[in-house]
Design an enzyme around this catalytic site. Structure first.
Site, PDB file in Angstrom:
ATOM      1  N   CYS A   1       0.861  -1.178   0.000  1.00 41.80           N
ATOM      2  CA  CYS A   1       0.000   0.000   0.000  1.00 41.80           C
ATOM      3  C   CYS A   1       0.897   1.227   0.000  1.00 41.80           C
ATOM      4  O   CYS A   1       1.697   1.416   0.928  1.00 41.80           O
ATOM      5  CB  CYS A   1      -0.895  -0.007   1.241  1.00 41.80           C
TER       6      CYS A   1
ATOM      7  N   CYS B   1      -0.171   3.522  -6.546  1.00 41.27           N
ATOM      8  CA  CYS B   1      -1.156   2.909  -5.649  1.00 41.27           C
ATOM      9  C   CYS B   1      -1.352   1.496  -6.163  1.00 41.27           C
ATOM     10  O   CYS B   1      -1.543   1.298  -7.368  1.00 41.27           O
ATOM     11  CB  CYS B   1      -2.481   3.679  -5.662  1.00 41.27           C
TER      12      CYS B   1
END
Length: 264
Positions: free
Chosen positions: A73, A183
């Site tokens: 992440c 991302c």
């Protein structure tokens, strides 16, 4: 030999893009994955809250006796990775530096774009890492807050997804030769992103790039799994609806998996 699993954490399903690459490159390694879809996206949240949530995910993985933790992440990496890395006595890897390094190698014109959540972009972490290693490269960063909800709701192939991606990326079209998908959710939108940016723009999957670093750390700390083990058991956990998570994961990983619900 160390048969303990590698732990992966993410705000939702995006980290599966990293898991997919790890299974391809290191099929003998066990995986424990926790996706906090109930509280996704992390990007718009305050730093303090992101850090608190990240520590909850880390502590959960520690109960699973993991030998390494991968921050799958970008937002959690930008906000909490350094703190967690300093606090633990097992290797902790983030996805930012591998993505930044790959972008430097890829660009031919010194024009790199970075897309990510509002927090990742606000942290300026990609520009800092890229320009630390290659100061002459120009970095254009763009927050794309609508991308994660599209993926978490499994709407990647919808017409609304195409419109949102087209509208969001317009400021970068024609201005870069390399685009970092900052991302881990974004590779699930890769076909649309590539179509919008054009075939000449190289897309960098920061999550996939970090698998090479995982392999290096496994060797360095001598904690590789059993190379001769053909079938390994992975465990997947979500804080939200296991059925939605399972549907997305099965498509992305190209195999049926069992997903367990957990409350943090």
């Amino acid at each position: 030999m160390d048969t303990r699993p590698i732990g992966f954490l993410d705000s939702g399903v995006g980290g599966l893009t990293v898991v997919c690459e790890l299974i391809r490159q290191l099929p003998h390694e066990k995986i424990v994955y926790i996706g906090d879809s109930a509280r996704a996206p992390y990007g718009p949240r305050p730093k303090k809250q992101i850090k608190e949530y990240t520590w909850e995910l880390v502590n959960f993985l520690l109960t699973q006796n993991v030998k390494m933790i991968v921050f799958a992440c970008n937002t959690a990496t930008a906000v909490a990775w350094e703190e967690v890395k300093a606090a633990l006595d097992i290797p902790v890897l983030g996805v930012v530096l591998p993505g930044a390094s790959a972008a430097i190698k890829s660009t031919t014109k010194g024009q790199v774009g970075v897309i990510g959540t509002p927090m990742t972009v606000a942290s300026d972490i990609y520009r800092k890492k890229i320009q630390l290693l290659a100061p002459s490269i120009q970095v254009r960063s763009l927050a794309c807050p609508k991308f994660v909800p599209i993926v978490e709701s499994n709407e990647m192939c919808s017409s609304i997804a195409k419109k949102i991606v087209y509208d969001s990326l317009a400021p970068l079209v024609g201005k870069i030769d390399t685009l970092v998908l900052g991302c881990t959710h974004y590779p699930l939108l890769r076909p649309i992103i590539q179509n919008v940016m054009g075939p000449s723009v190289k897309l960098i999957d920061s999550g996939a790039e970090c698998v090479r670093d995982i392999s290096v750390l496994l060797n360095y700390f001598d904690i590789n799994g059993n190379y001769h083990q053909k079938a390994v058991e992975h465990r997947f956990f979500t804080t939200a609806n296991p059925e939605i998570f399972q549907e997305i994961a099965s498509i992305w990983l190209k195999q049926k998996i069992n997903v367990e619900h957990v409350t943090l």
